[in-house]
Design a protein around this motif. Structure first.
Motif, short mmCIF file in Angstrom:
data_model
loop_
_atom_site.label_atom_id
_atom_site.label_comp_id
_atom_site.label_asym_id
_atom_site.label_seq_id
_atom_site.Cartn_x
_atom_site.Cartn_y
_atom_site.Cartn_z
N UNK A 483 36.71 5.46 22.46
CA UNK A 483 37.97 6.02 22.92
C UNK A 483 39.14 5.44 22.15
N UNK A 484 39.09 4.14 21.88
CA UNK A 484 40.16 3.47 21.16
C UNK A 484 40.33 4.02 19.75
N UNK A 485 39.22 4.48 19.16
CA UNK A 485 39.24 4.97 17.78
C UNK A 485 39.20 6.49 17.71
N UNK A 486 39.59 7.17 18.80
CA UNK A 486 39.56 8.64 18.85
C UNK A 486 40.97 9.17 19.13
N UNK A 487 41.79 9.28 18.11
CA UNK A 487 43.20 9.65 18.32
C UNK A 487 43.43 11.15 18.41
N UNK A 488 44.55 11.51 19.00
CA UNK A 488 45.08 12.87 18.92
C UNK A 488 46.27 12.83 17.96
N UNK A 489 46.27 13.70 16.99
CA UNK A 489 47.33 13.74 15.98
C UNK A 489 48.20 14.98 16.20
N UNK A 490 49.51 14.76 16.21
CA UNK A 490 50.46 15.85 16.43
C UNK A 490 51.26 16.11 15.16
N UNK A 491 51.82 17.32 15.02
CA UNK A 491 52.69 17.58 13.87
C UNK A 491 53.84 16.57 13.86
N UNK A 492 54.27 16.19 12.67
CA UNK A 492 55.33 15.20 12.55
C UNK A 492 56.61 15.68 13.24
N UNK A 493 56.91 16.95 13.11
CA UNK A 493 58.05 17.53 13.84
C UNK A 493 57.59 18.82 14.52
N UNK A 494 58.34 19.23 15.52
CA UNK A 494 57.91 20.39 16.31
C UNK A 494 57.74 21.63 15.45
N UNK A 495 58.59 21.82 14.47
CA UNK A 495 58.50 23.01 13.63
C UNK A 495 57.25 22.99 12.75
N UNK A 496 56.68 21.78 12.54
CA UNK A 496 55.51 21.69 11.69
C UNK A 496 54.26 22.25 12.36
N UNK A 497 54.35 22.57 13.63
CA UNK A 497 53.22 23.22 14.26
C UNK A 497 52.98 24.61 13.70
N UNK A 498 54.03 25.17 13.09
CA UNK A 498 53.89 26.46 12.42
C UNK A 498 53.49 26.20 10.97
N UNK A 499 52.31 26.69 10.61
CA UNK A 499 51.78 26.43 9.27
C UNK A 499 51.80 27.73 8.47
N UNK A 500 52.52 27.72 7.38
CA UNK A 500 52.59 28.89 6.51
C UNK A 500 51.33 28.94 5.65
N UNK A 501 50.64 30.04 5.72
CA UNK A 501 49.43 30.21 4.93
C UNK A 501 49.78 30.23 3.44
N UNK A 502 48.97 29.55 2.64
CA UNK A 502 49.13 29.48 1.18
C UNK A 502 50.38 28.71 0.75
N UNK A 503 50.97 27.95 1.65
CA UNK A 503 52.11 27.12 1.28
C UNK A 503 51.65 25.98 0.37
N UNK A 504 52.43 25.67 -0.68
CA UNK A 504 52.06 24.55 -1.55
C UNK A 504 52.25 23.19 -0.86
N UNK A 505 53.03 23.19 0.22
CA UNK A 505 53.29 21.95 0.93
C UNK A 505 52.30 21.77 2.08
N UNK A 506 51.74 20.58 2.19
CA UNK A 506 50.83 20.28 3.29
C UNK A 506 51.61 19.99 4.56
N UNK A 507 51.04 20.36 5.68
CA UNK A 507 51.60 20.01 6.97
C UNK A 507 51.00 18.67 7.41
N UNK A 508 51.85 17.75 7.82
CA UNK A 508 51.39 16.40 8.14
C UNK A 508 51.25 16.22 9.66
N UNK A 509 50.10 15.69 10.05
CA UNK A 509 49.85 15.34 11.44
C UNK A 509 49.66 13.82 11.50
N UNK A 510 50.26 13.20 12.51
CA UNK A 510 50.17 11.75 12.64
C UNK A 510 49.74 11.36 14.04
#
Length: 515
Positions: A483-510
């Motif tokens: 459990x200690x080593x099983x994290x939930x990662x969220x988008x860095x900012x709320x808008x990052x939950x929207x992922x543009x397909x084929x975008x050259x920029x990666x969406x970061x989850x932390x």
């Protein structure tokens, strides 16, 4: 069809290399003469063999005599793990008092299979050395050599011989109990291939006043056993606890040398239980060039079958702190797809390893009804273990379904200068969870960040929404560690939950520590 012919070619080569001759089999078929009895070692009908063999009643045999099989025991203890006391099948109780043996320790028997035999430098010697070098040393080891009954021209004769070998081992256990005041619960029997079936016959002869503590079947032989009754094969009733490690199961002899049917209270199926990593047929050419045609073909065809005992002489803690677990799942394909990485119930995952300490003290669940099947993926070379992570990508709503390729770069708090790259395809739909199994040679600890890109060739200006990514750490005996080593990662900012397909920029989850 080509695969079937290839397997038959391999099988025929092994049988020929072992001295098998179809005409010698047909020419030496035994006459049915009711029961055959051997003084002090039981009475026997002709063996029951499975329907995969034609004219099964004609091809079944009686076991050969104790004198012919010459079952020999090599007795080792923690006092001297290199120099055994050697006793034969008709040893007297007086001679048992003079052995290299400590009755205060429990005892494990190790039994080989068809065409095999014991040597200090083969797999049986390796497992013996492993057991007796453990700290603390907890077991006596008795190795069973029945080469007089296993190295025969006819496999079905060896099948018949297993019943008498099982009776002989059970007889020795009864003598040991009488001399040293122990009980059947004092003993574990572990056998490979036909030796796995022998382990079952030992247990069948020791049902009263209590059963054996434990049987470990190492890819119990499948040919001639696939659909016989329980009295003629290893099954969970043969000991208080029966464990099987099934590595080369097949519906018939052309598909595998082990039995496909789960045969224990707990049945482990590494890599699905049929074919093992590192045993690919293409490697047979190399084997033949290095070791000769007959030995090379035998090694290649039996590679997955032999992996069972190789796994048993492997101590993963000598390499890293893997703490491997095997998981329950509907099938191996679902396990490999990452669908079974959580241990919601105690029986959902179970320890893989600890065969000579942890498992010696275990019992079946109180509500056990049928074999519990567990899966694990292993490597094709040492160390055999992996670190496992289940990645679960949870989408949210308000987007159109789309088939796409997901590319993830995953970084943990251990070996932080190394990132794991993952790619897989999925049809992404709203409010769904998409699993993926990641297996690594080394741990990356707690996953701290994931960079995600999604691509497709079919749509432009498309997007999806991802709520979070859950990463379940699948190693570790202690649930609190997982459990200690099983994290939930969220988008860095709320808008990052929207992922543009084929975008050259990666969406970061932390990883965000919510505690």
């Amino acid at each position: 069809m080509k695969m079937y012919i290839f397997l038959l070619f391999f099988l025929s080569s092994i049988l020929l290399a072992s001295g098998f001759n179809l005409f010698s089999v047909l020419g030496s078929l035994p006459i049915d003469k009711g029961q055959v009895c051997y003084e002090n070692f039981g009475c026997y009908d002709k063996s029951e063999i499975s329907s995969e063999w034609p004219i099964t009643k004609k091809l079944s045999f009686y076991p050969e005599s104790p004198e012919k099989q010459n079952v020999t025991f090599y007795v080792f203890s923690c006092r001297d793990r290199f120099n055994p006391t050697i006793i034969n099948y008709n040893v007297t109780e007086d001679n048992l008092k003079k052995m290299n043996y400590n009755p205060k320790n429990r005892t494990i028997f190790i039994v080989h299979g068809f065409t095999d035999y014991y040597e200090q430098v083969n797999w049986m010697g390796n497992i013996k050395d492993y057991i007796l070098s453990m700290k603390p040393c907890l077991l006596n080891v008795i190795i069973v050599d029945w080469r007089g009954g296993s190295i025969v021209r006819n496999y079905l004769q060896a099948v018949a011989n297993t019943r008498l070998v099982g009776f002989v081992i059970a007889s020795l256990i009864k003598k040991l109990n009488k001399v040293y005041g122990t009980t059947n619960d004092h003993f574990t029997v572990m056998g490979h291939s036909l030796g796995g079936q022998i382990s079952g016959f030992v247990g069948k002869n020791l049902q009263q006043p209590e059963k054996l503590r434990l049987i470990i079947g190492l890819d119990p032989a499948g040919p001639a056993y696939s659909d016989v009754s329980d009295k003629s094969r290893l099954n969970p009733n043969d000991a208080n606890l029966v464990i099987t490690i099934q590595t080369n199961g097949g519906e018939n002899v052309a598909n595998g040398l082990g039995i496909l049917k789960p045969s224990g209270h707990y049945s482990f199926f590494p890599n699905g239980g049929e074919d093992q990593e590192g045993c690919e047929q293409a490697r047979g050419i190399t084997n033949m060039l290095l070791r000769g045609i007959s030995v090379g073909l035998s090694d290649t065809f039996a590679c997955s079958h032999r992996r069972a005992y190789q796994l048993m002489s492997f101590n993963e803690s000598n390499f890293d702190d893997f703490q491997s677990l095997a998981h329950r799942c509907d099938n191996y394909e679902d396990f490999a797809a990452g669908k079974c990485g959580e241990c919601e119930k105690p029986e959902d995952c179970i320890r893989w390893g600890g065969w000579y300490d942890y498992w010696q003290e275990q019992k079946p669940p109180k509500n056990w009804e049928k074999p519990l099947v567990y899966f694990i993926k292993t490597r094709g070379e040492l160390p055999y273990s992996y670190y496992f992570y289940q990645v679960l990508i949870k989408t949210s709503d308000k987007f159109e379904p789309i088939k796409a390729k997901l590319n993830l770069i995953m970084t943990g708090n251990v070996r932080s200068d190394y990132s794991v790259q993952i790619s897989f395809e999925a049809k992404l739909e709203p409010n769904q969870t998409y699993p993926h199994l990641v297996f690594l040679a080394k741990s990356i600890g707690l996953v701290k960040s994931i960079n995600l890109k999604i691509s497709t060739e079919t749509k432009k200006n498309a997007y999806i929404y991802i709520d979070h990514i859950k990463v379940n750490y699948m190693n570790g005996y202690d649930e609190s560690i997982r459990q200690k080593l099983s994290p939930k990662l969220k988008p860095v900012s709320e808008k990052d939950g929207k992922i543009i397909i084929n975008s050259p920029e990666a969406t970061r989850f932390e990883y965000i520590n919510e505690h």
